[in-house]
Design a protein around this motif. Structure first.
Motif, PDB file in Angstrom:
ATOM      1  N   SER A  36       0.850  -1.197   0.000  1.00  0.00           N
ATOM      2  CA  SER A  36       0.000   0.000   0.000  1.00  0.00           C
ATOM      3  C   SER A  36       0.880   1.240   0.000  1.00  0.00           C
ATOM      4  O   SER A  36       2.071   1.185   0.351  1.00  0.00           O
ATOM      5  N   MET A  38       0.688   3.853   2.005  1.00  0.00           N
ATOM      6  CA  MET A  38       1.100   4.227   3.354  1.00  0.00           C
ATOM      7  C   MET A  38       2.243   3.339   3.844  1.00  0.00           C
ATOM      8  O   MET A  38       3.212   3.830   4.420  1.00  0.00           O
ATOM      9  N   GLU A  39       2.145   2.037   3.605  1.00  0.00           N
ATOM     10  CA  GLU A  39       3.221   1.127   3.997  1.00  0.00           C
ATOM     11  C   GLU A  39       4.510   1.482   3.247  1.00  0.00           C
ATOM     12  O   GLU A  39       5.598   1.475   3.825  1.00  0.00           O
ATOM     13  N   ILE A  41       5.432   4.442   2.040  1.00  0.00           N
ATOM     14  CA  ILE A  41       5.997   5.692   2.573  1.00  0.00           C
ATOM     15  C   ILE A  41       6.780   5.416   3.848  1.00  0.00           C
ATOM     16  O   ILE A  41       7.904   5.894   4.021  1.00  0.00           O
ATOM     17  N   GLN A  42       6.193   4.626   4.737  1.00  0.00           N
ATOM     18  CA  GLN A  42       6.869   4.300   5.997  1.00  0.00           C
ATOM     19  C   GLN A  42       8.160   3.533   5.754  1.00  0.00           C
ATOM     20  O   GLN A  42       9.191   3.814   6.368  1.00  0.00           O
ATOM     21  N   ASP A  60      -7.375   2.911  -1.589  1.00  0.00           N
ATOM     22  CA  ASP A  60      -7.076   3.813  -0.467  1.00  0.00           C
ATOM     23  C   ASP A  60      -6.231   5.000  -0.924  1.00  0.00           C
ATOM     24  O   ASP A  60      -6.750   6.046  -1.196  1.00  0.00           O
ATOM     25  N   MET A  61      -4.922   4.837  -1.010  1.00  0.00           N
ATOM     26  CA  MET A  61      -4.043   5.911  -1.460  1.00  0.00           C
ATOM     27  C   MET A  61      -3.427   5.481  -2.783  1.00  0.00           C
ATOM     28  O   MET A  61      -2.624   4.548  -2.829  1.00  0.00           O
ATOM     29  N   THR A  66       0.499   8.894  -3.204  1.00  0.00           N
ATOM     30  CA  THR A  66       1.691   8.358  -2.541  1.00  0.00           C
ATOM     31  C   THR A  66       2.921   9.138  -2.983  1.00  0.00           C
ATOM     32  O   THR A  66       3.744   9.554  -2.153  1.00  0.00           O
ATOM     33  N   LYS A  69       3.077  12.538  -1.349  1.00  0.00           N
ATOM     34  CA  LYS A  69       3.500  12.448   0.056  1.00  0.00           C
ATOM     35  C   LYS A  69       5.005  12.177   0.160  1.00  0.00           C
ATOM     36  O   LYS A  69       5.677  12.713   1.035  1.00  0.00           O
TER      37      LYS A  69
END
Length: 124
Positions: A36, A38-39, A41-42, A60-61, A66, A69
């Motif tokens: 994903s 978010m995963e 990016i982290q 989702d994103m 992404t 961000k």
């Protein structure tokens, strides 16, 4: 350059697996994967890969959100991002280039030339 490290962000497990196996075997890449935005990016913040291969169409994103961000984060803003997309019309290419994307790889991709495509786009 030491080991080439790439982060693949794609919600499709089979795409991640094929790309990872190919890049490790053919290109000698160290491959990190995320399912994903978010995963991804982290993971990018912590692992600082040399490049990111990012799917555009994700739930989702999506890939564009992404990417934006990643660009606004001081930890990840300098990492080159290559989009993996089925949308390769000239208008899409223009829009992605204006965003600052390093390059595009069309889906479906040929696993046997993926390493060459990445090294060409990245200028390695």
């Amino acid at each position: 350059m030491t080991a080439k490290r790439i982060l693949i962000i794609d919600d499709e497990e089979d795409i991640r697996e094929v790309a990872q196996l190919t890049l490790e075997a053919v290109g000698g890449w160290e491959v990190l994967t995320a399912e994903s935005g978010m995963e991804g990016i982290q993971l990018a913040e912590v692992e600082k890969p040399n490049a990111i291969l990012l799917d555009v169409m994700m739930p989702d994103m999506d890939g564009i959100a992404t990417f934006e961000k990643l660009r606004t984060n001081p930890e990840t803003q300098g990492i080159p991002v290559i989009l993996l997309t089925a949308k390769v019309q000239s208008s899409d290419r223009q829009r992605f280039a204006e965003l600052g994307v390093k390059g595009l790889i069309a889906k479906p991709f040929n696993p046997m030339v993926l390493n060459d495509q990445l090294t060409d786009i990245l200028g390695w």
